[in-house]
Design a protein around this motif. Sequence first.
Motif, PDB file in Angstrom:
ATOM      1  N   ASP A  68     -29.863 -66.119  22.478  1.00  8.17           N
ATOM      2  CA  ASP A  68     -29.424 -65.436  21.259  1.00  8.17           C
ATOM      3  C   ASP A  68     -29.123 -63.976  21.574  1.00  8.17           C
ATOM      4  OD1 ASP A  68     -28.992 -64.432  18.733  1.00  8.17           O
ATOM      5  OD2 ASP A  68     -31.022 -64.821  17.989  1.00  8.17           O
TER       6      ASP A  68
ATOM      7  N   ASP B  66     -34.593 -70.270  26.059  1.00  7.93           N
ATOM      8  CA  ASP B  66     -33.831 -69.367  25.218  1.00  7.93           C
ATOM      9  C   ASP B  66     -33.885 -67.950  25.789  1.00  7.93           C
ATOM     10  OD1 ASP B  66     -36.433 -68.572  24.651  1.00  7.93           O
ATOM     11  OD2 ASP B  66     -36.353 -69.125  22.538  1.00  7.93           O
TER      12      ASP B  66
ATOM     13  N   TRP C 264     -29.835 -71.362  26.097  1.00 14.75           N
ATOM     14  CA  TRP C 264     -29.053 -70.922  24.951  1.00 14.75           C
ATOM     15  C   TRP C 264     -29.681 -69.598  24.506  1.00 14.75           C
ATOM     16  CZ3 TRP C 264     -25.397 -74.560  22.760  1.00 14.75           C
ATOM     17  CH2 TRP C 264     -25.397 -75.813  23.395  1.00 14.75           C
TER      18      TRP C 264
ATOM     19  N   THR D 206     -27.204 -62.184  19.207  1.00 14.89           N
ATOM     20  CA  THR D 206     -26.620 -61.763  17.940  1.00 14.89           C
ATOM     21  C   THR D 206     -26.747 -60.257  17.707  1.00 14.89           C
ATOM     22  OG1 THR D 206     -27.197 -63.917  17.002  1.00 14.89           O
ATOM     23  CG2 THR D 206     -26.631 -62.161  15.456  1.00 14.89           C
TER      24      THR D 206
ATOM     25  N   ARG E 257     -28.702 -57.141  25.974  1.00 15.60           N
ATOM     26  CA  ARG E 257     -30.046 -57.515  25.488  1.00 15.60           C
ATOM     27  C   ARG E 257     -31.125 -57.106  26.481  1.00 15.60           C
ATOM     28  NH1 ARG E 257     -32.496 -63.542  23.847  1.00 15.60           N
ATOM     29  NH2 ARG E 257     -34.621 -63.048  24.512  1.00 15.60           N
TER      30      ARG E 257
ATOM     31  N   GLY F 165     -22.350 -64.941  19.193  1.00 13.45           N
ATOM     32  CA  GLY F 165     -23.758 -64.584  19.097  1.00 13.45           C
ATOM     33  C   GLY F 165     -24.696 -65.361  20.000  1.00 13.45           C
ATOM     34  N   THR F 166     -24.180 -66.338  20.732  1.00 17.19           N
ATOM     35  CA  THR F 166     -24.999 -67.098  21.673  1.00 17.19           C
ATOM     36  C   THR F 166     -24.264 -67.170  23.004  1.00 17.19           C
ATOM     37  OG1 THR F 166     -25.939 -68.471  19.909  1.00 17.19           O
ATOM     38  CG2 THR F 166     -26.150 -69.302  22.153  1.00 17.19           C
TER      39      THR F 166
END
Length: 293
Positions: free
Chosen positions: A231, A286, A229, A233, A43, A268-269
């Motif tokens: 993401d 996040d 947490w 995904t 990411r 996905g997390t």
Amino acid sequence: MTASRTVTPDAYANGMSDRPLTLMAVHAHPDDEATGTGGVLARYAAEGFTTIVVTCTDGRCGDGPDGVKPGEPGHDPDAVVATRRAELEASCAALKVTHLEALGYPDSGMMGWPTNEAPGSFWTTPVPEAAGRLAELIRRYQPDVVVTYDENGGYGHPDHIQVHRVTMAAVELVGSAGTAVPKVYWSTVPRSWMENIGEHMRELGIEWDEPEPVDAPPMGMPDEQITAWVDVTAFTDQKYDALAAHGSQSDGAFFLNLGRERFGQLMGTETFVRVRDTTGAPTQEDDLFTGLR
């Protein structure tokens, strides 16, 4: 090696940093980078950040051909090291990692194995020695975020526990010299996820037999202690490819056998506990770079 410098949280907040934001993930073995941090590595690379994987051991206690284990006929530690290095490079390529650094300490094996006490094993390496080497990398790359394991190394593996000790010592070492790491996290999984993994599997249509309890500290952390947490995904395909790159090892076979769709639903997390922060960011996040951009 670049000169060390001190960057204050205000400098980050005001956009004064002269380089891309940087994530450093410190791991024990080839393949660890894929399982717990593959999503965030992919990411943040996609966002244009610099990403660094530091792998502390050479993985020589991993599987040999056809899954042969250390000490069994056909297990050649040096050949395993060569294979796992190539797999690590392929995994990092899948995740678009900017820099891979391998410290090369001999893999110590699982807790209680004779290899724990082998001369030169990572488990027997003095923490200040390894921390000094890691501190040099921190000074060179100046990460804004460092990710490693908790005190139990996630599940009690000696090399993971040692990585925790070494990383935290290195962070303190550079901090005392004026090059503070703004944010440090421990990678973990929610305790509720571990307790309900059978339910998760059944929801995905996978038959699941609950394992027998073992006499070991529970994996993961209570949900209320998790502070981030994230993401990932959109990056589970890359995470899947990174894990698949470690084809010589049986550890990832279960997750790979889920197939991409189920794997993505389950992975996905990624979750973390923040243990150091100089930015004043909120406790619940996040994004590992909250307060830095």
